[in-house]
Design an enzyme around this catalytic site. Structure first.
Site, PDB file in Angstrom:
ATOM      1  N   GLU A  10      28.943   6.934   3.763  1.00  0.00           N
ATOM      2  CA  GLU A  10      27.916   6.590   2.990  1.00  0.00           C
ATOM      3  C   GLU A  10      27.541   5.103   3.234  1.00  0.00           C
ATOM      4  O   GLU A  10      27.567   3.951   2.708  1.00  0.00           O
ATOM      5  CB  GLU A  10      28.507   6.321   1.860  1.00  0.00           C
ATOM      6  CG  GLU A  10      29.046   7.615   1.413  1.00  0.00           C
ATOM      7  CD  GLU A  10      29.661   7.820  -0.213  1.00  0.00           C
ATOM      8  OE1 GLU A  10      29.199   8.638  -0.893  1.00  0.00           O
ATOM      9  OE2 GLU A  10      30.343   6.578  -0.410  1.00  0.00           O
ATOM     10  N   CYS A  36      29.383   8.530  -9.752  1.00  0.00           N
ATOM     11  CA  CYS A  36      29.159   6.839  -9.770  1.00  0.00           C
ATOM     12  C   CYS A  36      27.745   6.669 -10.109  1.00  0.00           C
ATOM     13  O   CYS A  36      27.225   5.972 -11.015  1.00  0.00           O
ATOM     14  CB  CYS A  36      29.441   6.178  -8.561  1.00  0.00           C
ATOM     15  SG  CYS A  36      28.710   7.204  -7.141  1.00  0.00           S
TER      16      CYS A  36
END
Lengths: 582, 582
Positions: B306, B390
């Site tokens: 990421e 998230c």
């Protein structure tokens, strides 16, 4: 009917069922414009390159080895010989258009090689001769022996009609006689898994007058569907052996095989005067056109077994649409056009020529599509040749004979089916045609010479066309055949509005439901490039869309659609024909 | 500086380096239009649905079990607690906007649960408490314990600023004290692999006045890059531990971690008056904006870890552009805007809010993108929740606090950074703003009340805008801050031309070289649907292109580009932002 047979692809005999008479190379010349350039490129670039590819691939060496003039092993697919024959046929039609010492030299070399390779009994098949003589006729389902012979016959027919020296016809006759002796009426009930010899035999009959060839073709057509190809591991339907032709309601199996078979069926029907069999062909053509034909004229929905799909099974992305199938479709439609005079066959030829067929060759004449999908995520690239090289020489022979499909005549007049700048010398008159087709919809026809008696001029108004206008010497006329007493200098102008249009798919075609295609005149368009290409010089519009996505302002970006035939000439990017309709 | 701290996301102390003063919920209200509707949906639909998802996923049960009120095993990712805290923060900001008995009830329930689960020493982490008490602080690189605590602190700050009862702040202080006792200056040299506690500690310092929290944040910032996270199997760069912050020339590693860290770095710099550290932040922001930011404001080029990519590594299709990274980017840019007053940070916030961030949530407020590519072949679908959840509560907290980012004031005037219909009550004046932004570029500002002394009104002219026009009471003025003596009833009109424009990518971005993007005002557009969607009602143009494909007539099909933020709301079709330029 004129005195001598024309230099044309299909020439029915005087006994045949025929509404229209073909006009061949001596009568029709494409002199400028869209197809003239493609014929020129085919003659000057594609056909010579084809010879080099045949050499590179070993297709000619196979004959040299079979003739005892070279050493080596057989190379290529079992039916490699057919690529040489199709190339020879293309050259035959080219020599009928205009002399060419170089093409004639190459054709002689090939002809001589085939003759030298041919066995004493007439059989010639370099795969069999170079691998295992005992293999002959042991695998009719997949062996392609009669298929190859068929293409040999077609090549001979082309050279014969174009005034060749007869050597190739002699070779073809020996081959046909051998086949007849083996599989003729009352003999072994065999047939080839890949149809092709059937129309070829009828054409050879037309050239030679030897009725046995027609009878053999007829027998081969009737044998299909009776379990003679049971050994086919791909199933009887693959070779159209799952049902008798006369019982068939819909084409199935390998598309090119089915379409070549239908050419033979139609040829046998018209030459034997079998109206029942002709009706079968018409019925199958109607079903194919209605349920199994892509908007490009492409045929064959499945990669698996290169086959037709079910009715309305026309996926754009996984479409097979083999270039050879488009060519076979033109050949079949032309036969039905001659037999019936029905303009819808000419409509189909137009659609197929400009789209599904023409996409098969690159703009530079050197690379080919075998498969012609209507949508690609990218990566689909034309090749200069194929291991299975059926398509390239097939493209060559159709381009070399393209002018055969432009016009016909009858005792009563002249019929112009496809539009190209050139000359049409029919019995009733000589016409000069000038047109920017397919880019422009104006077709100007000048009567350069005419017989004194009245005759009718028929200019096809394509089915896609709304608002066609016709004038005769400046005076408005109905856009229909114009029968009158003509004078040299008469001018007929047909205006076919070419405004771009959106075409919805048939509602039963699930794969593209809700989509829309862009067409303009005879051309199907596609959006090429990675999705949509933006012209930085064009204005960007905007539009309030309270109905869309909770209310947004959209930006209207002009996307450029290009003719489908031209796709894949700027890299192997993404392409699609069917676009989403908002 | 006004007397009381605003209900805002970031509230520098009087000692901080700050050019602009935030205006919070009591001063700025979005009352209608684009963002009002999104705030309403967030409050009425998204946040309640979020509670249900937290229940479904076991995030609340984890606390119940830790509190001894339920039986069961820990469920979810190690950092599952943080989802509850982010949701609580969102509700905190909502309660600061307007009371809601229902949201308050849920927030109390969550707060009470967290308090009940908290250990006597202040530590609270249900993963550790439910699985293995000895695990505490043994895997700082990937354990997320301080990360979770950071979100707890942020939630407490939101409730404190919104006038909450102090219970959450008490919990947060106990947690912060425990962290300080463990990792504070002179104690264990640990830090969390996922930055987040750093800005949270500074914010808690701002709310509580407890300077230890600022010092702890400062220590944690400085500890990074000294090998304390060597155990990280994803490499030191993953957690920005490969180099000291002050030595960094470019953001690297996990994008959200890097951006949260930069929020903390900026907070520490401004509160400690460390101009050198602030310069580091500015330098890294500049580098990120210039070389690592997508046109959508998205950040993070690689799915692997990421993470940020190299400079100009901005592939559209494999872009990661996590929704959380867009949110973190807004948070960071806002801190630098307050510190420097430089409008380019507000430009970046605008681009990110309208594009890279907003695409993260569906139009119905119930589904989320975690990853936001600029090109999709199809199949990329928003989900109602994620195992690693998230993003959804992060979206909720940003939308709930969005009005915090609209305007600031100074002693000298009012600065409007983002445009929305509503009211701005600053020290100098009360403004009523009316605008159809982002669809319309007209922003009307009425001075509803004003102090008698002169002050300056600054309306941001976005960097993308050419030809902005400003009038004051109908008279043309320079499109720059207008300082004057204002009267109630004065009207300022800013006209930002929104004509669609084509944007070329930076020439060093190889993945989209030669491409072009459509933008209109602050919105990036995309072509959605399977390549290009055709509006059947729009006219089709045609164009002779002798230069193209050997000479063809193209058909210009108007393709409809839609705002990027709205993509993926009509099925998971293909989409792309960068289009091919012809």
């Amino acid at each position: 009917m004129p005195d001598s047979a024309p230099v044309a692809s299909v020439v029915p005999t005087t006994e045949a069922i025929a509404k229209l008479w073909p006009l061949g190379s001596e009568a029709v010349r494409i002199e400028d414009g869209f197809w003239a350039e493609r014929q020129r490129l085919n003659r000057e670039v594609t056909i010579p390159a084809g010879w080099a590819e045949l050499e590179r691939a070993g297709a000619l060496d196979n004959f040299r080895i079979a003739a005892g003039r070279a050493e080596g092993e057989f190379r290529g697919m079992r039916f490699h010989d057919s690529d040489v024959y199709k190339w020879l046929e293309a050259v035959g039609w080219e020599l009928g258009r205009a002399p060419s010492p170089e093409l004639e030299r190459l054709a002689r070399e090939a002809t001589e090689l085939v003759g030298a390779a041919q066995l004493a009994d007439g059989y010639v098949n370099t795969y069999c001769q170079l691998t295992d003589a005992s293999w002959r006729y042991t695998d009719l389902a997949l062996g392609h022996e009669l298929y190859c012979a068929g293409h040999l016959l077609q090549a001979a027919v082309a050279h014969a009609r174009s005034g060749g020296d007869g050597e190739l016809v002699a070779i073809a006759r020996r081959s046909a006689d051998e086949i007849d002796a083996t599989f003729g009426p009352g003999r072994r009930e065999g047939l080839d898994g890949h149809a092709e010899v059937e129309p070829a035999l009828v054409e050879l009959y037309r050239v030679t007058g030897e009725r046995r060839y027609l009878e053999l073709a007829s027998v081969l057509v009737e044998r299909r569907g009776h379990g003679h190809l049971n050994a086919n591991p791909r199933g009887a339907v693959y070779s159209q052996d799952h049902e008798p032709v006369r019982a068939s309601a819909s084409l199935a199996g390998h598309a090119v095989r089915a379409l070549y078979l239908m050419c033979g069926v139609t040829d046998v029907a018209v030459e034997t005067g079998d109206t029942e069999l002709l009706d079968v062909a018409v019925r199958l053509w109607d079903d194919t056109a209605a349920t199994k034909t892509y908007i490009t004229g492409g045929l064959g929905s499945r990669h698996e077994h290169e086959s037709f799909g079910d009715a309305y099974e026309l996926p754009p992305d996984t479409a097979y649409c083999e270039t050879c199938a488009a060519i076979a479709s033109v050949m079949w439609s032309w036969r039905l056009l001659l037999a019936t005079g029905d303009a819808r066959y000419a409509d189909s030829i137009e659609r197929t020529l400009y789209n599904g067929f023409l996409a098969g060759i690159s703009l530079d004449g050197l690379r080919f599509f075998y498969v012609n999908p209507l949508e690609s995520p990218g990566g689909h690239e034309r090749q200069s040749w194929f291991e299975c090289a059926c398509c390239p020489p097939n493209v060559m022979r159709l381009l070399a004979s393209l002018h055969h499909y432009l016009a016909t005549d009858t005792d009563d007049g002249v019929q112009v089916h496809q539009y190209a700048t050139g000359t049409i010398e029919a019995r009733a008159a000589t016409l000069r045609v000038a047109t920017g087709y397919p880019w422009s919809g104006r077709v100007e026809v000048e009567v350069a010479a005419t017989r004194p008696e009245p005759w009718a001029l028929a200019l096809r108004v394509p089915a896609w066309c709304d608002g066609a206008r016709l004038t005769v010497n400046g005076e408005e006329a109905e856009a229909a055949p114009v029968e009158r007493t003509w004078s040299a200098g008469d001018r007929v102008v047909l205006d076919l509005p070419l405004a771009p249009r959106l075409t919805a798919p048939h509602p039963r075609v699930e794969a593209v439901r809700g989509g829309v295609a862009v067409e303009r005149g005879p051309l199907v368009y596609c959006i090429e490039g990675d999705d949509v290409a933006i012209d930085p010089g064009a204005p960007l519009g905007e539009r309030e869309r309270p109905d869309l996505l909770g209310g947004v302002v959209t930006v209207e970006t002009p996307a450029t659609a290009v003719p489908y035939f031209a796709w894949g000439n700027r890299g192997a990017g993404a392409m699609r024909v069917w676009l989403r309709a908002r």
